[in-house]
Design a protein around this motif. Structure first.
Motif, PDB file in Angstrom:
ATOM      1  N   GLU A   1       0.788  -1.165  -0.127  1.00 35.97           N
ATOM      2  CA  GLU A   1       0.009  -0.049  -0.006  1.00 35.97           C
ATOM      3  C   GLU A   1       0.968   1.391  -0.016  1.00 35.97           C
ATOM      4  O   GLU A   1       0.499   2.246  -0.373  1.00 35.97           O
ATOM      5  N   ASN A   2       2.023   1.241   0.343  1.00 36.35           N
ATOM      6  CA  ASN A   2       2.900   2.254   0.483  1.00 36.35           C
ATOM      7  C   ASN A   2       4.371   1.745  -0.139  1.00 36.35           C
ATOM      8  O   ASN A   2       4.979   0.857   0.644  1.00 36.35           O
ATOM      9  N   GLY A   3       4.627   2.319  -1.457  1.00 32.15           N
ATOM     10  CA  GLY A   3       6.066   1.861  -2.040  1.00 32.15           C
ATOM     11  C   GLY A   3       6.364   2.711  -3.367  1.00 32.15           C
ATOM     12  O   GLY A   3       5.512   3.251  -3.888  1.00 32.15           O
ATOM     13  N   PHE A   4       7.549   2.414  -3.812  1.00 32.40           N
ATOM     14  CA  PHE A   4       7.667   2.863  -5.022  1.00 32.40           C
ATOM     15  C   PHE A   4       8.335   1.666  -5.826  1.00 32.40           C
ATOM     16  O   PHE A   4       9.080   0.929  -5.382  1.00 32.40           O
ATOM     17  N   GLY A   5       8.448   1.802  -7.250  1.00 32.36           N
ATOM     18  CA  GLY A   5       9.167   0.824  -7.879  1.00 32.36           C
ATOM     19  C   GLY A   5       9.012   1.394  -9.388  1.00 32.36           C
ATOM     20  O   GLY A   5       8.651   2.069  -9.965  1.00 32.36           O
ATOM     21  N   VAL A   6       9.568   0.123 -10.263  1.00 30.85           N
ATOM     22  CA  VAL A   6       9.399   0.081 -11.723  1.00 30.85           C
ATOM     23  C   VAL A   6       8.861  -0.961 -12.146  1.00 30.85           C
ATOM     24  O   VAL A   6       9.165  -2.398 -11.788  1.00 30.85           O
TER      25      VAL A   6
ATOM     26  N   LYS B   1      10.001   7.265  -6.684  1.00 33.73           N
ATOM     27  CA  LYS B   1      10.183   7.416  -5.108  1.00 33.73           C
ATOM     28  C   LYS B   1       9.992   9.051  -4.649  1.00 33.73           C
ATOM     29  O   LYS B   1       8.990   9.210  -3.686  1.00 33.73           O
ATOM     30  N   LEU B   2      10.321   9.822  -5.505  1.00 34.99           N
ATOM     31  CA  LEU B   2       9.905  11.455  -5.160  1.00 34.99           C
ATOM     32  C   LEU B   2       8.463  11.737  -5.471  1.00 34.99           C
ATOM     33  O   LEU B   2       7.741  12.360  -4.571  1.00 34.99           O
ATOM     34  N   HIS B   3       7.766  10.906  -6.317  1.00 38.56           N
ATOM     35  CA  HIS B   3       6.388  11.126  -6.516  1.00 38.56           C
ATOM     36  C   HIS B   3       5.608  10.650  -5.403  1.00 38.56           C
ATOM     37  O   HIS B   3       4.724  11.043  -4.679  1.00 38.56           O
ATOM     38  N   MET B   4       5.989   9.446  -4.861  1.00 37.51           N
ATOM     39  CA  MET B   4       5.516   8.813  -3.737  1.00 37.51           C
ATOM     40  C   MET B   4       5.553   9.701  -2.574  1.00 37.51           C
ATOM     41  O   MET B   4       4.565   9.795  -1.793  1.00 37.51           O
ATOM     42  N   GLU B   5       6.808   9.892  -2.182  1.00 34.52           N
ATOM     43  CA  GLU B   5       7.196  11.127  -1.086  1.00 34.52           C
ATOM     44  C   GLU B   5       6.187  12.373  -1.281  1.00 34.52           C
ATOM     45  O   GLU B   5       5.723  12.886  -0.377  1.00 34.52           O
ATOM     46  N   HIS B   6       6.029  12.932  -2.517  1.00 30.42           N
ATOM     47  CA  HIS B   6       5.543  14.091  -2.579  1.00 30.42           C
ATOM     48  C   HIS B   6       4.050  14.062  -2.244  1.00 30.42           C
ATOM     49  O   HIS B   6       3.298  14.603  -1.507  1.00 30.42           O
ATOM     50  N   CYS B   7       3.382  12.808  -2.704  1.00 24.30           N
ATOM     51  CA  CYS B   7       1.990  12.443  -2.422  1.00 24.30           C
ATOM     52  C   CYS B   7       1.764  12.138  -1.005  1.00 24.30           C
ATOM     53  O   CYS B   7       0.788  12.870  -0.601  1.00 24.30           O
ATOM     54  N   MET B   8       2.601  11.681  -0.560  1.00 30.15           N
ATOM     55  CA  MET B   8       2.406  11.288   1.086  1.00 30.15           C
ATOM     56  C   MET B   8       2.394  12.640   1.654  1.00 30.15           C
ATOM     57  O   MET B   8       1.474  12.651   2.614  1.00 30.15           O
ATOM     58  N   LYS B   9       3.183  13.505   1.418  1.00 28.38           N
ATOM     59  CA  LYS B   9       3.608  14.890   2.321  1.00 28.38           C
ATOM     60  C   LYS B   9       1.983  15.657   2.045  1.00 28.38           C
ATOM     61  O   LYS B   9       1.837  16.164   2.958  1.00 28.38           O
TER      62      LYS B   9
END
Length: 283
Positions: free
Chosen positions: A92-97, A256-264
């Motif tokens: 549910e929380n993660g990043f990858g390719v 990863k950056l997009h995931m962090e942006h969305c979380m914040k």
């Protein structure tokens, strides 16, 4: 016309500047200050822009430490089997390719205490001056919200993000709208959007991103589940266009950056809504 699912609950919607992208020039967008204007600073809501960076749950910080397994990253056409027919996705929380080289991000935001009353009050009354509503949502990364998109920084510079909302259809993510209520009676909202992005500093360059949002009601509030794909654009003919103008480590970095942006941004929205409600709304 975009095909979405909505059970009539109050949902957030950013206050926008009242203009479409074709009504302003790149030069005009570049002149908008990232900090507050004199008008915005005079607002009684300016203090919300000045709050320290929002704290994230431990599960979010853990997700930033290493990429997901490739087999847990999926393309939009696999959304239904991962989200609609299960209480929880594999990750549910993660990043990858993905296996075919697309950047992928998964985010779950627990909106504890969220109610229709809070959402409506926040949407209609919070920070109406200038672009303060959008700037306060993610200070330093949000610049302006347009009628059909936004200018924001996902982590690699300011981008004009022009939404293609009308091109989204549930068939793109394998969902039959008529079956949502049966398969997940707690689901209250489903929508998606593609976006064509151009760096504000280099508008001749172009990249794609698409998102999918799935909101469920819970006994403690709401659960928002978001999925992002770097290099994917939803199209009106029911397909999605793939553009891999970056590969490998760079695609992974952007996911990863997009995931962090969305979380914040969404956890800060949760904080702002609760503070604003406690200070001005509940009485």
């Amino acid at each position: 016309m975009a095909k979405v699912f909505d059970k009539g609950y109050e949902m957030t919607s950013p206050h926008n500047c009242g203009k479409f992208f074709n009504e302003v020039t790149i030069e005009e967008l570049r002149k908008i200050p990232l900090t507050l204007t004199e008008e915005e600073r005079k607002s009684s809501c300016a203090k919300y822009y000045d709050l320290p960076e929002v704290g994230l749950p431990q599960e979010c910080w853990e997700a930033m430490q290493k990429p997901m397994n490739t087999e847990d990253c999926y393309m939009p056409d696999k959304v239904a089997e991962h989200m609609l027919n299960a209480e929880s996705d594999t990750v549910e929380n993660g990043f990858g390719v993905t296996e075919n080289g697309i950047g992928y991000a998964a985010i779950r935001v627990n909106q504890v205490g969220r109610t229709d009353e809070k959402v409506k009050w926040y949407r209609e009354h919070f920070a109406r001056e200038g672009n303060l509503f959008y700037k306060a949502w993610y200070p330093g990364a949000h610049l302006v919200h347009m009628k059909n998109g936004a200018v924001e920084d996902f982590g690699w510079g300011m981008l004009t993000v022009q939404f293609t909302i009308d091109d989204f259809d549930m068939s793109l993510v394998g969902i039959d709208t008529e079956k949502i209520e049966e398969l997940d009676p707690n689901c209250i909202s489903v929508f998606g959007a593609g976006a064509i992005c151009h760096p504000l500093a280099h508008p001749e360059e172009e990249e794609y991103v698409s998102m999918f949002c799935y909101t469920r009601k819970t006994d403690w509030g709401r659960e928002l589940r978001v999925r992002y794909w770097e290099g994917v654009l939803f199209q009106a003919d029911g397909t999605f266009k793939v553009q891999k103008n970056i590969t490998g480590e760079e695609m992974l970095r952007k996911a990863k950056l997009h995931m962090e942006h969305c979380m914040k941004e969404y956890y800060n929205e949760q904080r702002l809504m609760n503070l604003f409600w406690d200070e001005r709304g509940k009485n």
